[in-house]
Scaffold this active site. Structure first.
Site, PDB file in Angstrom:
ATOM      1  N   GLU A 115       8.930  -1.024 -15.386  1.00  0.00           N
ATOM      2  CA  GLU A 115       8.680   0.179 -16.201  1.00  0.00           C
ATOM      3  C   GLU A 115       9.962   0.912 -16.222  1.00  0.00           C
ATOM      4  OE1 GLU A 115       6.724  -1.269 -14.206  1.00  0.00           O
ATOM      5  OE2 GLU A 115       4.449  -0.750 -14.685  1.00  0.00           O
ATOM      6  N   TRP A 151      -2.443   6.852   8.045  1.00  0.00           N
ATOM      7  CA  TRP A 151      -1.673   5.772   7.272  1.00  0.00           C
ATOM      8  C   TRP A 151      -0.894   4.738   7.912  1.00  0.00           C
ATOM      9  CZ3 TRP A 151       0.335   7.950   1.752  1.00  0.00           C
ATOM     10  CH2 TRP A 151      -0.976   8.484   1.223  1.00  0.00           C
ATOM     11  N   THR A 171       4.372  -6.769 -17.438  1.00  0.00           N
ATOM     12  CA  THR A 171       4.169  -6.755 -16.094  1.00  0.00           C
ATOM     13  C   THR A 171       3.489  -7.823 -15.695  1.00  0.00           C
ATOM     14  OG1 THR A 171       2.215  -5.607 -16.178  1.00  0.00           O
ATOM     15  CG2 THR A 171       4.214  -3.997 -16.003  1.00  0.00           C
ATOM     16  N   LYS A 226      -5.169   2.253   5.651  1.00  0.00           N
ATOM     17  CA  LYS A 226      -5.849   3.659   5.910  1.00  0.00           C
ATOM     18  C   LYS A 226      -6.782   3.383   7.232  1.00  0.00           C
ATOM     19  CE  LYS A 226      -5.299   5.108   1.383  1.00  0.00           C
ATOM     20  NZ  LYS A 226      -5.628   4.722   0.300  1.00  0.00           N
TER      21      LYS A 226
END
Ligand code: ADP
Length: 542
Positions: free
Chosen positions: A324, A436, A180, A431
């Protein structure tokens, strides 16, 4: 008949059943190289003989630092075919990250394109266990003296027979290793098996996914060091499609020329590439003769990008993946459910990341791990499972799963048709006052403004609301757009309290090694913006 799913069988099939189909590569040297699947198979077998002769054992990792091209293709198949592991390395990472990855993977052989010679010079002293440095060129291009002993690829394989009997082994053995990009912490290794890559090749070729066939000419612009060019070197061989490799030249002009010359029908890359191409085609008025589909993935495909591409005769196919997940998870393929929608509604659906392709299952969960309804509204952590999803990172003791599902780090909704939409990365969500705010949605609106070319929205520390959104944007070169004008553009498009508190115009935005917005760098630079400015003139209304 139980026949293990091995990558060698994909190339073997292409050589037998599509032996005369071309693989065309723009080389680092600048010229165009052409040969066929039959030639590629013969040279992959030659490489397999050379690797075996120099003592490479099943399970050994062989690093590559290379662009998309025929020699890299031979390495994919030749290395994995003998049971060794092709470890693709992203050359855009910093040299010490590259050295970390080479050492962590335990590579003892490293194959690299000549354009990375200077990089190898920096990395080599940090990687003492690498014994073989192989430059992907012929002998004439290989420097006679260098920091470490070098040999050319052509010398390495030269003299070995082009016949090889591919060994049959357990399909669960490793074939490819990819790290990654390590935007948070050290890069982590993801190991793909022959089984997982073969199954993904089958699934990605299906009509509701990439819809690939022998009639296609596939140009993977996404690099072979970025999650196996999204599996295209495998699905192209599987379907017997022509393969067109752009090498290092990824600018719009060069890509257009290659697409046009090779009559490319299918391509794939990150939005930055397509923004550049659409802009180039708009400016020059050039059009490809053949209709093209372009997979847009790695970051969101905005409706504006899909429209710009459509105006150039290119159909955008929005897809989402991650290292992944090998990487393919969802594709926003046209479905009968959307076909009859009015254009605006259809554009909204096309902006979604799409439905899970066969072999992948998805769900979104709330704060306590409870599954949320598929109503297109309930946003939660996106979890995935499937035949080509990891269960642990390479070398890690700990399983990466939660109750059998991989947490993806994305926040998403799934609608009644199973169509998933990413609303944010969990680490990027803003936040504000306990509520949110989606940074992606705010970026999407900025990009709808005709004078904005790039936009990033980040959470900045705020004395009253904990965090507030700050927009960082790039204007078109001749634009005089002001911050208040851009903020006014948000009116009526989102709830008032979602509107960013400020805009900073910059000349360019930092990108990661895989061409995505580098929000970490932006947060480091701007996270104190409001604290520093004590900029409280506009506060959340909700
Ligand atoms: P990294 O996580 O290091 O950037 P990956 O290439 O594995 O490397 O990135 C996976 C992430 O990229 C996904 O979890 C998702 O957040 C983002 N991503 C991939 N495709 C899309 C897409 N079509 N729309 C929005 N985000 C995407």
């Amino acid at each position: 008949m139980l026949q293990p799913l091995l990558l060698s069988s994909l190339l073997q099939r292409a050589a037998r059943h599509a032996g005369d189909v071309e693989i065309v590569s723009r080389r680092v040297e600048g010229d165009i190289h052409r040969y066929t699947y039959a030639d590629c198979h013969a040279r992959a077998m030659q490489l397999a003989n050379a690797l075996t002769a120099c003592g490479i054992q099943p399970g050994d990792r062989i690093g590559t630092l290379a662009w998309n091209g025929y020699r890299h293709m031979e390495l994919y198949y030749g290395v994995a075919g003998i049971g060794a592991v092709c470890h693709t390395i992203n050359p855009r990472l910093f040299p010490d990250q590259i050295a970390y990855i080479i050492n962590h993977a335990g590579d003892r052989t490293l194959c690299f394109d000549s354009s990375f010679l200077a990089l190898v010079e920096q990395v080599a002293p940090m990687c003492p266990q690498v014994q073989n440095w192989i430059m992907l060129c012929d002998d004439t291009a290989c420097p006679a003296t260098f920091k470490v002993p070098l040999q050319s690829y052509e010398t390495f394989i030269g003299g070995h027979p082009q016949q090889f009997t591919w060994p049959i082994f357990d399909e669960r053995e490793a074939a490819v290793l990819c790290y990654t990009s390590g935007t948070t912490g050290d890069p982590k290794g993801v190991l793909y098996s022959h089984r997982s890559l073969s199954l993904m090749a089958y699934a990605s070729a299906m009509p509701d996914a990439f819809n690939l066939s022998a009639n296609d000419a596939i140009a993977p612009v996404v690099p072979m060091f970025h999650v196996n060019a999204w599996g295209l070197p495998f699905s192209a061989a599987l379907t017997g499609a022509k393969l067109v490799m752009p090498g290092p030249k990824l600018d719009a002009d060069s890509l257009f020329e290659l697409f046009e010359q090779e009559r490319v029908t299918f391509t794939a890359g990150v939005p930055t590439i397509w923004l550049g191409l659409a802009d180039y085609m708009r400016r020059t008025g050039k059009r490809t003769e053949v209709p093209m589909r372009a997979v847009v993935g790695g970051a969101a495909c905005s409706p504006q990008l899909a429209t710009s591409l459509r105006n150039c005769g290119i159909t955008a196919i929005h897809a989402r993946g991650m290292t992944e997940m090998s990487p393919l998870g969802t594709v926003c393929s046209p479905s009968r459910t959307y076909a009859d929608l009015p254009a605006d509604d259809r554009a909204r659906v096309e902006a979604k990341q799409g439905r899970a392709i066969a072999g992948i299952d998805l769900k979104v969960v709330g704060a306590n791990g409870e599954e949320l309804p598929w109503d297109g509204q309930s946003a939660g952590d996106l979890m995935a499972r499937g035949h080509w999803v990891i269960d642990r990172y390479f070398g890690a003791d700990k399983c990466a799963l939660q109750d059998g599902w991989l947490p993806t780090g994305d926040v998403a909704t799934i609608d009644v048709n199973g169509c998933m939409q990413i609303t944010d990365r969990s680490k990027d969500i803003i936040k504000s006052g306990g509520e949110w705010i989606s940074s992606i949605e705010l970026e999407g609106i900025a990009l709808m403004h005709p004078e904005i070319t790039m936009a990033a929205c980040i959470a900045c520390e705020h004395p009253k609301w904990d965090e507030r959104p700050l927009l960082i944007a790039v204007r078109r070169p001749d634009s005089t757009l002001t911050a208040p004008e851009l903020l006014a553009f948000y009116g009526g498009r989102v709830a008032k309290w979602w509107i960013p508190d400020d805009v900073v115009f910059v000349s360019e935005l930092p990108l990661t090694a895989t061409g995505k917005l580098q929000k970490l760098a932006l947060r480091q630079r701007f996270s104190q913006h409001f604290v520093e400015l004590v900029h409280l003139s506009r506060t959340p209304a909700g």
